[in-house]
Design a protein around this motif. Structure first.
Motif, short mmCIF file in Angstrom:
data_model
loop_
_atom_site.label_atom_id
_atom_site.label_comp_id
_atom_site.label_asym_id
_atom_site.label_seq_id
_atom_site.Cartn_x
_atom_site.Cartn_y
_atom_site.Cartn_z
N LEU A 160 45.76 18.51 -0.43
CA LEU A 160 45.20 18.32 0.84
C LEU A 160 45.26 18.58 1.88
CD1 LEU A 160 44.16 15.78 2.67
CD2 LEU A 160 46.39 14.54 2.25
N SER A 161 46.46 19.83 1.71
CA SER A 161 46.98 20.28 2.67
C SER A 161 46.64 21.52 3.31
CB SER A 161 49.08 20.33 2.51
OG SER A 161 48.95 21.46 1.27
N SER A 162 46.50 22.38 2.01
CA SER A 162 45.61 23.86 2.09
C SER A 162 43.99 23.23 2.18
CB SER A 162 45.67 24.66 0.72
OG SER A 162 45.08 23.24 0.38
N ALA A 163 43.09 21.99 2.40
CA ALA A 163 41.91 22.21 2.92
C ALA A 163 41.62 21.28 3.94
CB ALA A 163 41.41 20.67 1.94
N GLU A 164 40.69 22.39 4.25
CA GLU A 164 39.92 21.71 6.81
C GLU A 164 40.36 20.72 6.40
OE1 GLU A 164 37.01 24.96 8.81
OE2 GLU A 164 37.46 24.82 7.44
N HIS A 165 40.40 20.63 8.21
CA HIS A 165 40.37 18.73 8.24
C HIS A 165 38.90 18.63 8.33
CE1 HIS A 165 40.40 15.46 10.99
NE2 HIS A 165 41.96 15.49 10.62
N GLY A 166 38.47 18.05 7.72
CA GLY A 166 37.12 17.08 7.65
C GLY A 166 36.22 17.50 6.56
N THR A 167 36.64 18.49 5.98
CA THR A 167 35.58 18.79 5.07
C THR A 167 35.72 17.96 3.69
OG1 THR A 167 37.84 19.83 3.92
CG2 THR A 167 36.20 21.59 5.44
N PRO A 168 34.39 18.16 3.24
CA PRO A 168 34.06 17.60 1.84
C PRO A 168 35.53 17.18 0.71
CG PRO A 168 32.24 18.48 2.06
CD PRO A 168 33.59 18.58 3.24
N LEU A 169 35.63 17.89 0.81
CA LEU A 169 37.42 18.36 -0.41
C LEU A 169 38.60 17.59 0.22
CD1 LEU A 169 38.67 19.51 -2.73
CD2 LEU A 169 39.31 21.04 -1.23
N TRP A 170 39.07 17.62 1.80
CA TRP A 170 39.98 16.78 2.72
C TRP A 170 39.18 15.58 2.15
CZ3 TRP A 170 40.08 14.39 6.69
CH2 TRP A 170 41.80 14.02 6.83
N GLN A 171 38.08 15.65 2.76
CA GLN A 171 38.34 13.83 2.86
C GLN A 171 38.55 13.12 1.60
OE1 GLN A 171 36.92 12.16 5.91
NE2 GLN A 171 37.49 10.56 4.55
N ALA A 172 37.21 13.80 0.33
CA ALA A 172 37.54 13.32 -0.50
C ALA A 172 39.78 13.08 -1.08
CB ALA A 172 37.13 14.29 -1.87
N ALA A 173 40.81 13.85 -0.81
CA ALA A 173 41.64 13.78 -1.26
C ALA A 173 42.32 12.58 -0.64
CB ALA A 173 42.52 15.21 -0.58
N GLN A 174 41.71 12.26 1.02
CA GLN A 174 42.29 11.08 1.26
C GLN A 174 41.42 10.10 1.56
OE1 GLN A 174 44.29 12.00 4.59
NE2 GLN A 174 44.97 9.88 4.17
N ASP A 175 40.62 10.06 0.83
CA ASP A 175 40.31 8.75 0.14
C ASP A 175 41.21 8.26 -1.41
OD1 ASP A 175 38.13 8.97 2.17
OD2 ASP A 175 36.85 9.69 0.93
N ALA A 176 41.64 9.36 -1.43
CA ALA A 176 42.05 9.22 -2.81
C ALA A 176 43.70 8.94 -3.16
CB ALA A 176 42.18 10.57 -3.93
N PHE A 177 44.12 8.98 -2.03
CA PHE A 177 45.92 8.94 -1.10
C PHE A 177 45.33 7.15 -1.16
CE2 PHE A 177 46.49 12.93 -2.01
CZ PHE A 177 48.08 13.03 -2.63
#
Length: 363
Positions: free
Chosen positions: A128-145
């Motif tokens: 989450l911290s290394s993913a660019e804000h707003g990218t699909p990877l960042w959003q998926a991590a945010q949803d999991a948390f």
């Protein structure tokens, strides 16, 4: 007196014997005698209770196979061999190996799940911290948390991340292939990896793609040194700047890319201009008739002098070869820079000198 006997016979009323036996048959007496034996309240004898408490422990005897130390240690070894965890996980599992069979079982059944959860949370946090804000990877991590459950975190790590990573890697490799500055050979190699489509191979290739790109750039710059003195000068400057960048940890290849994208063409233009100017300055005085009267001309017999910019020395040739062409064969040129064109120019120049000397002797 004889009649007294009948009087005595009236004693039949003395059914005393009948009354006397009745007295012993009285139920009251036995009832009282039974009462004393009533100490039966001791029947709820509590001593039997300890026996009942011992019976639950008896089933633990069959549990011995579950605590088989060899089997438990095998499970622990399997947990230790699992890839993809962080140091905390492996350190904790190794520490558990020093315990008894009971301790190992407790670790496997109770503690290991917490260790895995902590490990998963750590990995997800780093993603989450290394993913660019707003990218699909960042959003998926945010949803999991946001969900917060161990299952959501595990699904994110083991399903979502691999899918998104594979897709992202394919895009990155496609961008690498589209780089206009890499050589055709490197582009074909990367394209073959992309077409095979193996996720692990693509990830491995991307891991070394930057090194491959830098080596490819440098090879192109070195090869360009044979193009002319101006190109050589610019190429050397680019390599020097690249070395300084590398010493400072700069991985952008700014100097090499600047040379290949713009500096090389500019240096080649200067070399062409110098070659044209040199051709005008060394133009032959004119055609000379042959001694045999055939009217044919003997070209290239007049020697000209060209000064190389790389060495400052003068080279006499009989071919009209320019300084720009000869500079690539100077004393400081690498062996690889002696191209076929440069070697041919030297051979022709030497041949012209021999012919000129013979003519001078004949005359």
């Amino acid at each position: 007196m004889a009649e007294t006997t009948p009087t005595g016979q009236s004693t039949p009323d003395a059914a005393v014997p009948d009354t006397e036996p009745a007295a012993p048959a009285t139920p009251d007496a036995p009832a009282e005698s039974a009462a004393p034996s009533a100490p039966a309240p001791a029947v709820p004898v509590e001593p039997a209770a300890p026996i009942a408490s011992e019976t639950p422990t008896a089933p633990e005897a069959p549990a011995a196979p579950v605590l088989d130390e060899a089997a438990l240690r095998a499970r622990l070894a399997t947990a230790l061999a699992e890839p993809g965890h962080y140091d905390h996980y492996y350190k904790t599992v190794k520490e558990a190996q020093a315990g008894t069979a009971e301790q190992i079982q407790h670790f496997l059944d109770v503690e290991l799940s917490r260790v895995v959860l902590d490990d998963n949370n750590l990995k997800a946090s780093q993603i989450l911290s290394s993913a660019e804000h707003g990218t699909p990877l960042w959003q998926a991590a945010q949803d999991a948390f946001d969900d917060g459950s161990p299952e959501a975190i595990a699904h994110f790590l083991h399903v979502t991340v691999p899918d998104l990573t594979n897709s992202d890697n394919r895009v990155k490799l496609a961008q690498f292939i589209a780089d206009p500055l890499i050589s055709a050979g490197l582009r074909a190699e990367a394209l073959a990896v992309l077409e095979r489509g193996d996720s692990a191979e693509i990830a491995a290739y991307l891991g070394k793609s930057h090194v491959l790109m830098m080596d490819d750039y440098r090879i192109q710059v070195v090869r360009s040194m044979s193009f002319g003195p101006e190109v050589r000068k610019a190429a050397n400057a680019a390599l020097d700047a690249d070395m300084i960048e590398s010493m400072h940890g700069d991985r952008t290849a700014t100097a090499l890319r600047a040379f290949l994208s713009k500096g090389l063409a500019e240096a080649q233009a200067r070399d062409r201009a110098a070659a044209e100017q040199g051709g005008k300055d060394t133009e032959q005085p004119g055609e000379q008739p042959s001694k045999d009267g055939s009217g044919t001309t003997q070209a290239g017999l007049t020697t000209t002098t060209a000064t190389t910019t790389a060495t400052g020395s003068t080279i006499a040739t009989g071919t009209g070869t320019t300084a720009a062409q000869l500079a690539s064969t100077g004393t400081d040129a690498p062996v690889r820079s002696l191209t076929a064109g440069g070697a041919a120019a030297i051979a022709l120049g030497a041949g012209a000198l021999v012919v000129a000397r013979r003519r001078s002797r004949e005359s």
